[in-house]
Scaffold this active site. Sequence first.
Site, PDB file in Angstrom:
ATOM      1  N   ARG A 182       0.519   9.971   5.280  1.00  0.00           N
ATOM      2  CA  ARG A 182       1.198   8.837   6.420  1.00  0.00           C
ATOM      3  C   ARG A 182       2.306   8.529   5.730  1.00  0.00           C
ATOM      4  O   ARG A 182       2.641   7.089   5.759  1.00  0.00           O
ATOM      5  CB  ARG A 182      -0.052   7.699   5.831  1.00  0.00           C
ATOM      6  CG  ARG A 182      -1.354   8.230   6.787  1.00  0.00           C
ATOM      7  CD  ARG A 182      -3.158   7.537   5.841  1.00  0.00           C
ATOM      8  NE  ARG A 182      -3.631   8.148   6.534  1.00  0.00           N
ATOM      9  CZ  ARG A 182      -5.077   8.083   6.370  1.00  0.00           C
ATOM     10  NH1 ARG A 182      -5.438   8.507   4.734  1.00  0.00           N
ATOM     11  NH2 ARG A 182      -6.412   8.270   6.762  1.00  0.00           N
ATOM     12  N   TYR A 218     -14.824   0.359  -7.769  1.00  0.00           N
ATOM     13  CA  TYR A 218     -15.816   1.293  -7.714  1.00  0.00           C
ATOM     14  C   TYR A 218     -16.797   0.877  -8.938  1.00  0.00           C
ATOM     15  O   TYR A 218     -17.797   0.985  -8.681  1.00  0.00           O
ATOM     16  CB  TYR A 218     -16.139   2.956  -7.417  1.00  0.00           C
ATOM     17  CG  TYR A 218     -15.209   3.246  -6.425  1.00  0.00           C
ATOM     18  CD1 TYR A 218     -15.633   2.740  -4.991  1.00  0.00           C
ATOM     19  CD2 TYR A 218     -13.488   3.278  -5.836  1.00  0.00           C
ATOM     20  CE1 TYR A 218     -15.016   3.094  -3.942  1.00  0.00           C
ATOM     21  CE2 TYR A 218     -12.736   3.152  -5.208  1.00  0.00           C
ATOM     22  CZ  TYR A 218     -13.606   3.150  -4.042  1.00  0.00           C
ATOM     23  OH  TYR A 218     -12.908   3.190  -2.869  1.00  0.00           O
ATOM     24  N   LYS A 269       0.670  -1.119  -0.116  1.00  0.00           N
ATOM     25  CA  LYS A 269       0.295  -0.377  -0.042  1.00  0.00           C
ATOM     26  C   LYS A 269       0.753   1.299  -0.565  1.00  0.00           C
ATOM     27  O   LYS A 269       1.473   1.737   0.939  1.00  0.00           O
ATOM     28  CB  LYS A 269      -0.814  -0.275   1.478  1.00  0.00           C
ATOM     29  CG  LYS A 269      -1.508   1.439   1.187  1.00  0.00           C
ATOM     30  CD  LYS A 269      -3.336   1.471   2.048  1.00  0.00           C
ATOM     31  CE  LYS A 269      -4.028   2.156   2.620  1.00  0.00           C
ATOM     32  NZ  LYS A 269      -4.878   2.265   4.221  1.00  0.00           N
ATOM     33  N   GLU A 306       7.390  -6.818   2.371  1.00  0.00           N
ATOM     34  CA  GLU A 306       5.998  -6.892   3.070  1.00  0.00           C
ATOM     35  C   GLU A 306       5.754  -8.264   2.843  1.00  0.00           C
ATOM     36  O   GLU A 306       5.067  -8.731   3.798  1.00  0.00           O
ATOM     37  CB  GLU A 306       5.735  -5.687   3.136  1.00  0.00           C
ATOM     38  CG  GLU A 306       6.200  -4.035   2.570  1.00  0.00           C
ATOM     39  CD  GLU A 306       5.875  -4.097   4.096  1.00  0.00           C
ATOM     40  OE1 GLU A 306       5.317  -4.941   5.274  1.00  0.00           O
ATOM     41  OE2 GLU A 306       5.899  -3.010   5.335  1.00  0.00           O
ATOM     42  N   LYS A 319      -2.180  -1.691  -3.671  1.00  0.00           N
ATOM     43  CA  LYS A 319      -3.421  -0.729  -4.132  1.00  0.00           C
ATOM     44  C   LYS A 319      -1.822   0.782  -3.539  1.00  0.00           C
ATOM     45  O   LYS A 319      -1.455   0.801  -2.649  1.00  0.00           O
ATOM     46  CB  LYS A 319      -3.953  -0.243  -2.281  1.00  0.00           C
ATOM     47  CG  LYS A 319      -4.632   0.344  -2.289  1.00  0.00           C
ATOM     48  CD  LYS A 319      -5.455  -0.027  -1.499  1.00  0.00           C
ATOM     49  CE  LYS A 319      -6.241   1.185  -0.497  1.00  0.00           C
ATOM     50  NZ  LYS A 319      -7.504   1.539  -0.067  1.00  0.00           N
TER      51      LYS A 319
END
Length: 329
Positions: free
Chosen positions: A224, A320, A203, A240, A255
């Site tokens: 972030r 979406y 991410k 990761e 993502k």
Amino acid sequence: MSAYGSFPGARPRRLRTTPAMRRMVAETRLHPADLILPAFVREGIDEPVPIAAMPGVVQHTRDSLRKAAVEAREAGVAGIMLFGVPEAGKKDAAGTAGTDPDGILQVAIRDIRAEVGDDLVIMSDLCLDEYTDHGHCGVLDAEGRVDNDATLERYAEMARVQADAGVHVVGPSGMMDGQVGVVREALDAIGRQDVSILAYTVKYSSAFFGPFREAVGSSLRGDRKTYQQDPANVRESLRELALDLDEGADMVMVKPAGPYLDVLAKVAEAVDVPVAAYQISGEYAMVEAAAEKGWIDRDQAILEALTGIRRAGAQMILTYWATEVARTL
């Protein structure tokens, strides 16, 4: 006959001559079962609230969310990923609304489970950012930094209440070190070995998240970058990935999707678990905005973008457009 005899002998264009021919030899196909619908449910509203930066997407009421879930199921969509948006006055430093059994996300999970049962895979965002008054994905220490290990304790509690509400899959998305292992341990400790973990393994700290902040009513101050990944890095993503698999991830995610197809392809080649990719709000907004201007063919652009994500190795795509596209396939 050509002056050059039979040259060229190889003519790839023969396999592009008609729509039927192109369909027959297509190497990558989209299917409704590849698609997962992200959906926002907001506390304290009587009508769905349109999200200005994401035309066609709304913050749902509980009733409209139930309807959206039924429509997704009927279209053949595989799953729904739920994000809760609490009333602003319920946000606090620890994000306690996120672990309240009667909080908006847990209530929504129960609603959807009662509506569609096991016919739709019900997924939930496991993160604190929607519920904290500072907007970060974890709790802060005395210096105002995100406290990794204290946040993990909150994630464990979130996992338990979401499992109790009836979720099939939890999606720890905060990018805390060790989050998958802690969530797996928390679920197993209450006998919920059946609840799967979709790890937000890769991410990135992306500018394409912009419209999402409106969608969840984010209170974020700052950024972030200390916990989401640097867009310049790839090896970090594979590290990761190894950690999440070792901690018990059942599925892994990249993502955003579109700007990171190279990373998605590397992840897909490296694992033997299902791979997801999230086509995020900014990716959606760009297509919708350009289409509104008449600059691109909206429907073709949507299918092209999704096919590219699928071709890169994603078996599941959070988008979406999930229900809309599923109906056309």
